[in-house]
Design an enzyme around this catalytic site. Structure first.
Site, mmCIF file in Angstrom:
data_model
loop_
_atom_site.group_PDB
_atom_site.id
_atom_site.type_symbol
_atom_site.label_atom_id
_atom_site.label_comp_id
_atom_site.label_asym_id
_atom_site.label_seq_id
_atom_site.Cartn_x
_atom_site.Cartn_y
_atom_site.Cartn_z
ATOM 1 N N TYR A 9 100.487 47.762 7.089
ATOM 2 C CA TYR A 9 101.147 49.060 7.120
ATOM 3 C C TYR A 9 100.703 49.854 5.904
ATOM 4 O O TYR A 9 99.874 49.379 5.104
ATOM 5 C CB TYR A 9 102.677 48.895 7.161
ATOM 6 N N GLY B 266 111.829 47.857 -0.084
ATOM 7 C CA GLY B 266 110.652 47.882 -0.936
ATOM 8 C C GLY B 266 109.389 47.666 -0.126
ATOM 9 O O GLY B 266 109.423 47.100 0.979
ATOM 10 N N CYS B 267 108.264 48.082 -0.676
ATOM 11 C CA CYS B 267 107.010 48.033 0.092
ATOM 12 C C CYS B 267 106.570 46.601 0.408
ATOM 13 O O CYS B 267 106.424 46.235 1.574
ATOM 14 C CB CYS B 267 105.913 48.818 -0.618
ATOM 15 N N HIS B 268 106.362 45.779 -0.608
ATOM 16 C CA HIS B 268 105.965 44.385 -0.353
ATOM 17 C C HIS B 268 107.031 43.663 0.469
ATOM 18 O O HIS B 268 106.723 42.900 1.384
ATOM 19 C CB HIS B 268 105.773 43.629 -1.670
ATOM 20 N N ALA B 269 108.288 43.908 0.111
ATOM 21 C CA ALA B 269 109.394 43.213 0.773
ATOM 22 C C ALA B 269 109.427 43.492 2.268
ATOM 23 O O ALA B 269 109.781 42.623 3.063
ATOM 24 C CB ALA B 269 110.717 43.625 0.129
#
Length: 311
Positions: free
Chosen positions: A282, A115-118
């Site tokens: 990122y 996942g993006c935040h993860a």
């Protein structure tokens, strides 16, 4: 010989970007369905089972259903949804974490794209747990700001429509109930016993992401301080996708949009000997989504790790 690749869910934000990235590759033959067959179960079943590699760019329930349609033991699935990220039978698609993680991606038939935040949280915390700088029972906080493209077509439309709600012009914190869908993988992959207090914010820019984990130095194990943390990251993250950057700020500021349009992740450390800020910057659509998926695809194919990526 070209590998046959199918994108199940090619009309969504992630699916469209993956299609754009791989459609011109000479090592890939894309399997596509006509629009009227895109949601046809039998047509999808046939495409999935005829593919060497299939991307699942779908909501969780649909991704689980698609995975159940695969009977060909040679088909490799790359799932971009949340559905399988904490499933031990699936490789977690972050090869920079360890040589073992990279090898599992290379050899697995089932790979869950992070996942993006993860991705930022795990990149920051995993090495500290791994080397003993942080104990597994640490109680952490994570602050994350992202561009609105992370919300998919619906959110993109809301932010870009004419005469939009004025509330969309300011940063908006969400997941206030502390039930965000990325929390299980953030905890499991790092090995933490406690999920972090998570503060995600979506803001009025298209893409880019900055994840911060603040620490009191007193929370670190004996012998670890800010300089030791920098050394840990510098030795672990040497590129080409994830790398440590010394003095990464822009005259005292950190822009969440700095890595927008790229597939790289920049790790940096700020603060002092008492209070430390761990940061990862990122693109939420790059290393936070499609770029990570392409990186995993390359490992499965045995291609150059950064083929088709913007590094």
């Amino acid at each position: 010989m070209k590998k046959k690749v199918f994108i199940d869910g090619s009309a969504g934000t992630t699916g469209l970007d993956i299609f754009r990235r791989i459609s011109g590759r000479e090592d890939i033959e894309l399997i596509t369905l006509p629009e009227e067959k895109r949601k046809d179960t039998q047509a999808r079943r046939e495409a999935l089972n005829s593919a060497d590699i299939a991307f699942l760019c779908l909501p969780d329930a649909a991704a689980i259903e698609s995975a159940s349609l695969v009977e060909n033991e040679n088909t490799v699935l790359l799932d971009t949804s949340t559905a399988h990220r904490t499933n031990d039978a699936w490789a977690y698609g972050f090869p920079e974490l360890s040589a073992a993680a990279k090898q599992k991606i290379e050899t697995s038939k089932r790979i869950a794209v992070p996942g993006c935040h993860a991705s930022g949280f795990i990149a920051l915390v995993y090495p500290l747990i791994e080397c003993g700088a942080l104990e597994k029972d640490a109680k952490l906080t994570c602050f994350s700001i992202t561009g609105y493209s992370g919300g998919g077509k619906k959110m993109i439309g809301a932010y870009e429509e004419e005469g939009r709600d004025e509330l969309l012009s300011a940063p908006r914190q969400y997941a206030l109930s502390q039930k965000h869908k990325h929390l299980p993988e953030m905890q499991k992959i790092t090995g933490l016993e406690n999920a972090p207090v998570f503060c995600p914010i979506v803001s009025d820019f298209y893409s880019g992401m900055e994840v911060t984990v603040p620490l009191f130095a007193s929370e670190l194990a004996e012998g670890f301080g800010i300089e030791e943390i920098k050394k840990i990251y510098a030795e672990k993250y040497t590129g080409p996708v994830v790398s440590f950057a010394q003095g990464a700020d822009e005259e005292g500021f950190l822009s969440a949009g700095k890595r927008s349009g790229t597939d790289t992740m920049e790790i940096s450390v700020h603060g002092n000997e008492e209070r430390i800020l761990l940061t990862a910057r990122y693109d939420n659509l790059g290393k936070g989504a499609c770029g990570a998926a392409i990186e995993c695809l390359n490992l499965v194919l045995g291609a150059d790790m950064t083929e088709g990526m913007n590094v």
